[in-house]
Design a protein around this motif. Structure first.
Motif, PDB file in Angstrom:
ATOM      1  N   GLY A  38      -5.155  78.134 -71.788  1.00 39.13           N
ATOM      2  CA  GLY A  38      -6.447  77.453 -71.812  1.00 39.13           C
ATOM      3  C   GLY A  38      -7.462  78.150 -70.930  1.00 39.13           C
ATOM      4  O   GLY A  38      -8.637  78.279 -71.285  1.00 39.13           O
ATOM      5  N   LEU A  63      -5.672  78.490 -79.661  1.00 37.18           N
ATOM      6  CA  LEU A  63      -6.112  77.093 -79.639  1.00 37.18           C
ATOM      7  C   LEU A  63      -5.321  76.248 -80.637  1.00 37.18           C
ATOM      8  O   LEU A  63      -4.971  75.100 -80.350  1.00 37.18           O
ATOM      9  CB  LEU A  63      -7.608  77.007 -79.928  1.00 37.18           C
ATOM     10  N   TRP A  64      -5.038  76.817 -81.802  1.00 34.91           N
ATOM     11  CA  TRP A  64      -4.241  76.095 -82.802  1.00 34.91           C
ATOM     12  C   TRP A  64      -2.867  75.791 -82.228  1.00 34.91           C
ATOM     13  O   TRP A  64      -2.348  74.687 -82.379  1.00 34.91           O
ATOM     14  CB  TRP A  64      -4.139  76.927 -84.077  1.00 34.91           C
ATOM     15  N   LEU A  66      -2.158  75.355 -79.185  1.00 35.02           N
ATOM     16  CA  LEU A  66      -2.287  74.336 -78.142  1.00 35.02           C
ATOM     17  C   LEU A  66      -2.617  72.958 -78.721  1.00 35.02           C
ATOM     18  O   LEU A  66      -2.781  71.991 -77.983  1.00 35.02           O
ATOM     19  CB  LEU A  66      -3.389  74.735 -77.143  1.00 35.02           C
ATOM     20  N   GLY A  67      -2.748  72.886 -80.053  1.00 32.84           N
ATOM     21  CA  GLY A  67      -3.048  71.615 -80.704  1.00 32.84           C
ATOM     22  C   GLY A  67      -4.530  71.284 -80.745  1.00 32.84           C
ATOM     23  O   GLY A  67      -4.905  70.188 -81.140  1.00 32.84           O
ATOM     24  N   ARG A  68      -5.377  72.208 -80.360  1.00 38.58           N
ATOM     25  CA  ARG A  68      -6.834  71.989 -80.366  1.00 38.58           C
ATOM     26  C   ARG A  68      -7.395  72.468 -81.704  1.00 38.58           C
ATOM     27  O   ARG A  68      -8.067  73.489 -81.794  1.00 38.58           O
ATOM     28  CB  ARG A  68      -7.459  72.704 -79.179  1.00 38.58           C
ATOM     29  N   LYS A  69      -7.117  71.702 -82.751  1.00 35.44           N
ATOM     30  CA  LYS A  69      -7.400  72.132 -84.116  1.00 35.44           C
ATOM     31  C   LYS A  69      -8.902  72.269 -84.404  1.00 35.44           C
ATOM     32  O   LYS A  69      -9.307  73.197 -85.099  1.00 35.44           O
ATOM     33  CB  LYS A  69      -6.748  71.181 -85.116  1.00 35.44           C
ATOM     34  N   ASP A  70      -9.721  71.348 -83.899  1.00 32.97           N
ATOM     35  CA  ASP A  70     -11.154  71.452 -84.156  1.00 32.97           C
ATOM     36  C   ASP A  70     -11.732  72.707 -83.508  1.00 32.97           C
ATOM     37  O   ASP A  70     -12.539  73.414 -84.121  1.00 32.97           O
ATOM     38  CB  ASP A  70     -11.893  70.206 -83.662  1.00 32.97           C
ATOM     39  N   ASP A  71     -11.329  72.990 -82.271  1.00 36.67           N
ATOM     40  CA  ASP A  71     -11.790  74.212 -81.600  1.00 36.67           C
ATOM     41  C   ASP A  71     -11.264  75.446 -82.323  1.00 36.67           C
ATOM     42  O   ASP A  71     -11.984  76.437 -82.484  1.00 36.67           O
ATOM     43  CB  ASP A  71     -11.326  74.238 -80.140  1.00 36.67           C
ATOM     44  N   ALA A  72     -10.019  75.390 -82.762  1.00 34.80           N
ATOM     45  CA  ALA A  72      -9.429  76.518 -83.486  1.00 34.80           C
ATOM     46  C   ALA A  72     -10.192  76.779 -84.784  1.00 34.80           C
ATOM     47  O   ALA A  72     -10.451  77.932 -85.132  1.00 34.80           O
ATOM     48  CB  ALA A  72      -7.961  76.253 -83.777  1.00 34.80           C
ATOM     49  N   THR A 126     -18.639  71.788 -88.584  1.00 38.05           N
ATOM     50  CA  THR A 126     -18.094  72.971 -87.908  1.00 38.05           C
ATOM     51  C   THR A 126     -18.819  74.229 -88.365  1.00 38.05           C
ATOM     52  O   THR A 126     -19.190  75.073 -87.539  1.00 38.05           O
ATOM     53  CB  THR A 126     -16.583  73.098 -88.171  1.00 38.05           C
TER      54      THR A 126
END
Length: 188
Positions: A38, A63-64, A66-72, A126
């Protein structure tokens, strides 16, 4: 000196202790690794020199993970935009995409597209954010015409999502045709 316990019994007695040590190490190390990833993403986001397409795609993959799908999804589409613009400019670094980057764009791209297409309003928002980010952070290595050509695919995807969202009736998020809602069996 010889032990009074058979060899297997000593190993069996040591197994829970080994498992505890491994669990403790993983419990400490996994959050530290996630924190470091991060922090690396945050440092990349702040450095304009790290805004090339390949870097953005790798950021999206981290990021994907890390589970941060919207950021990914945001960084994937930003990276794809930059890669397409560099290809339009016949940029030597992108014309010979590494097999690793090409594979990452394919595999991550499929997951990101499925995620984005599950909610057209999220996808549209997005893409609008990516386009605004690209306007505010132009790639200085690319000619303006190549940048416009790189944006064309993303604009077409946004326009398709908008058209589909306008045609969708009823409650819930609009879904694109590539990802239809699940069918519900009718009672007999």
């Amino acid at each position: 000196m010889r032990s009074v316990f058979p060899e297997g019994a000593r190993r069996a007695a040591a197994a829970p202790a080994r498992a505890l040590v491994i669990a403790l190490l993983l419990g400490v190390m996994l959050p530290a690794i996630a924190h470091a990833q991060g922090a690396a993403v945050a440092a990349e986001e702040a450095d304009p020199a790290l805004q090339g397409g390949a870097t953005l795609i790798r950021r999206a993959a981290r990021l994907w993970g890390l589970g941060r799908k919207d950021d990914a999804m945001f960084w994937f589409y930003a990276g794809e935009l930059r890669v397409h613009a560099a290809q339009a400019a016949h940029h030597p670094q992108v014309l010979a995409l590494s097999p690793q980057l090409s594979g990452q764009m394919d595999t991550l791209g499929q997951a990101v597209r499925e995620y984005g297409q599950s909610d057209a309003s999220r996808l549209i928002a997005t893409i609008d954010r990516v386009l605004a980010w690209d306007d505010a952070n132009p790639d200085p290595t690319l000619p303006a015409e190549a940048a416009r050509q790189g944006r064309a695919d993303l604009l077409a995807l946004r326009d398709k999502a908008r058209a589909e969202a306008a045609q969708t009736r009823g409650g819930g998020p609009a879904r694109l045709p590539d990802n239809p809602p699940p069918r519900v069996p009718t009672p007999m």
